[in-house]
Design a protein around this motif. Structure first.
Motif, PDB file in Angstrom:
ATOM      1  N   UNK A 268       0.805  -1.243  -0.077  1.00 39.05           N
ATOM      2  CA  UNK A 268       0.027   0.052  -0.022  1.00 39.05           C
ATOM      3  C   UNK A 268       0.897   1.176   0.087  1.00 39.05           C
ATOM      4  N   UNK A 269       1.950   1.228   0.840  1.00 41.47           N
ATOM      5  CA  UNK A 269       2.752   2.484   0.998  1.00 41.47           C
ATOM      6  C   UNK A 269       3.637   2.610  -0.378  1.00 41.47           C
ATOM      7  N   UNK A 270       4.127   1.379  -1.100  1.00 45.58           N
ATOM      8  CA  UNK A 270       4.701   1.499  -2.271  1.00 45.58           C
ATOM      9  C   UNK A 270       4.013   1.989  -3.213  1.00 45.58           C
ATOM     10  N   UNK A 271       2.670   1.770  -3.523  1.00 44.11           N
ATOM     11  CA  UNK A 271       1.651   2.300  -4.524  1.00 44.11           C
ATOM     12  C   UNK A 271       1.425   3.717  -4.300  1.00 44.11           C
ATOM     13  N   UNK A 272       1.519   4.294  -2.868  1.00 45.26           N
ATOM     14  CA  UNK A 272       1.093   5.579  -2.520  1.00 45.26           C
ATOM     15  C   UNK A 272       2.466   6.443  -3.283  1.00 45.26           C
ATOM     16  N   UNK A 273       3.573   5.691  -2.949  1.00 48.08           N
ATOM     17  CA  UNK A 273       4.766   6.728  -3.578  1.00 48.08           C
ATOM     18  C   UNK A 273       4.945   6.363  -5.038  1.00 48.08           C
ATOM     19  N   UNK A 274       4.612   5.272  -5.714  1.00 49.23           N
ATOM     20  CA  UNK A 274       4.605   5.138  -6.826  1.00 49.23           C
ATOM     21  C   UNK A 274       3.700   5.818  -7.804  1.00 49.23           C
ATOM     22  N   UNK A 275       2.652   5.963  -7.244  1.00 53.96           N
ATOM     23  CA  UNK A 275       1.335   6.921  -7.889  1.00 53.96           C
ATOM     24  C   UNK A 275       1.826   8.383  -7.731  1.00 53.96           C
ATOM     25  N   UNK A 276       2.577   8.903  -6.564  1.00 55.88           N
ATOM     26  CA  UNK A 276       3.037  10.191  -6.575  1.00 55.88           C
ATOM     27  C   UNK A 276       4.232  10.464  -7.609  1.00 55.88           C
ATOM     28  N   UNK A 277       5.182   9.440  -7.759  1.00 53.20           N
ATOM     29  CA  UNK A 277       6.276   9.571  -8.621  1.00 53.20           C
ATOM     30  C   UNK A 277       5.690   9.775  -9.866  1.00 53.20           C
ATOM     31  N   UNK A 278       4.810   8.965 -10.451  1.00 51.08           N
ATOM     32  CA  UNK A 278       4.344   9.037 -11.847  1.00 51.08           C
ATOM     33  C   UNK A 278       3.494  10.335 -12.158  1.00 51.08           C
ATOM     34  N   UNK A 279       2.899  11.048 -11.027  1.00 53.00           N
ATOM     35  CA  UNK A 279       2.266  12.016 -11.145  1.00 53.00           C
ATOM     36  C   UNK A 279       3.117  13.084 -11.332  1.00 53.00           C
TER      37      UNK A 279
END
Length: 360
Positions: A268-279
């Motif tokens: 869950x935490x990794x997805x949060x960071x991944x989403x923000x990096x892509x954005x």
């Protein structure tokens, strides 16, 4: 278009938004309701100030008309004082409205994900990364924000090779976006027996938190690797495979998370960071296409750029972007960043004002 024409348009749009927000069809559409509510909130202060400005213009006009009439001495003096006061208030509001009309960063109200890494300088750079973490945590407390460490890789002597934290609160990105870049420290390391000053660097990346609805990630585009979490020096944190590494294949962005004992929580935490990096990647590339606007936006440029130096022997902090030097190193490191951030904000506003002055 004059400033007042723009303000009239903003006021009209604000009234439209209030009508839409009471529309049953809009209320049923949660996503649209949130979007319109945010727009209404962003315009509220500007419209309130503009209407106050209009009221002052009306009062000023009435006062001028009064002065054209035959008045006794006391009434004339009172009218002149009233006119003087109204003119001062009018000019003050004009300056405030000009700032309110400046192009706004739509990410300013967002929470942030911050990544701090020790760069050049080995252990000393990693110890400095720890100092920066503490500085931002204290600044967050001063601002009434909350911080949460999402993941950290320590070096075993009090420093960090890399640390990722979430900072939540009001308008976090609007202030911390200026921290993007390379931070340089000049000091005598604890391990230096000769007392020589070393120069080391740590990098800071500040990304606006992205919502799920803003970044549509296809699960088929993500490679998931699960492995044993390990601590400093290679010790296993636990014996279960709880660490998660996500690789977004279209962009090549990789996020690894092992701070939690639960594989699910790490994912869950990794997805949060991944989403923000892509954005962050998408918005940064979009901004790059508007070169003039990008030049006026401090903190959104090249993240390898050296932005600030912390000189311990002279108790000096220098922000190289605006040539600001402050002899308050201890205060800055204790989280009192307001003086620097306010100066950066004012500089950015002045650059935008310069670009827009011909429009008025």
């Amino acid at each position: 278009m004059s400033m007042f024409d723009r303000l009239h348009e903003v006021a009209i749009r604000y009234d439209e938004l209030n009508e839409l927000l009471s529309d049953p069809e809009v209320i049923k559409d949660t996503d649209r309701l949130m979007k319109l509510s945010k727009e209404e909130s962003n315009l509220r202060e500007t419209v309130s100030s503009f209407r106050k400005y209009q009221a002052i213009l009306s009062e000023l006009e009435d006062t001028e008309e009064m002065l054209k009439e035959s008045l006794d001495k006391d009434m004339e003096e009172m009218a002149k004082e009233e006119r003087k006061s109204l003119i001062e208030e009018k000019e003050k509001l004009e300056d405030e409205l000009k700032v309110m009309l400046l192009p706004k960063d739509e990410n300013d109200s967002r929470n942030v994900i911050m990544e701090i890494r020790g760069a050049a300088g080995g252990d000393e750079a990693q110890l400095f990364a720890s100092d920066l973490l503490e500085m931002y945590q204290k600044y967050a407390v001063n601002e009434g924000w909350k911080t949460e460490i999402l993941d950290a890789t320590s070096n075993g002597i009090g420093g960090y090779k890399e640390i990722t934290l979430m900072i939540t609160g009001n308008n976090v990105y609007s202030k911390l976006k200026y921290e993007n870049g390379a931070h340089r420290v000049q000091r005598v390391p604890q391990t230096e027996s000769q007392g020589r000053i070393h120069t080391s660097t740590a990098t800071v990346v500040v990304m606006p938190e992205a919502e799920e609805v803003e970044v549509d990630i296809d699960e088929n585009d993500i490679r998931v690797d699960i492995y044993l979490a390990s601590g400093a020096g290679g010790q296993h944190v636990n014996k279960t495979a709880s660490a998660v590494r996500l690789t977004h294949e279209p962009t090549g962005i990789v996020v690894a998370m092992q701070d939690e004992r639960s594989q699910l929580k790490n994912r869950e935490k990794a997805m949060k960071v991944l989403r923000s990096r892509i954005y962050d990647k998408i918005t940064t590339e979009a901004q790059a296409e508007v070169d003039a606007e990008r030049k006026s936006a401090i903190g959104t440029g090249d993240r390898s750029e050296r932005i600030r130096t912390y000189n311990y022997p002279q108790s000096r902090v220098t922000d190289h972007r605006i040539n600001l030097t402050i002899q308050k190193l201890d205060q800055i490191l204790s989280g009192k960043l307001g003086e620097i951030i306010d100066a950066l904000l004012m500089w950015e506003q002045s650059q935008k004002m310069e670009q827009l002055k011909n429009e008025y």
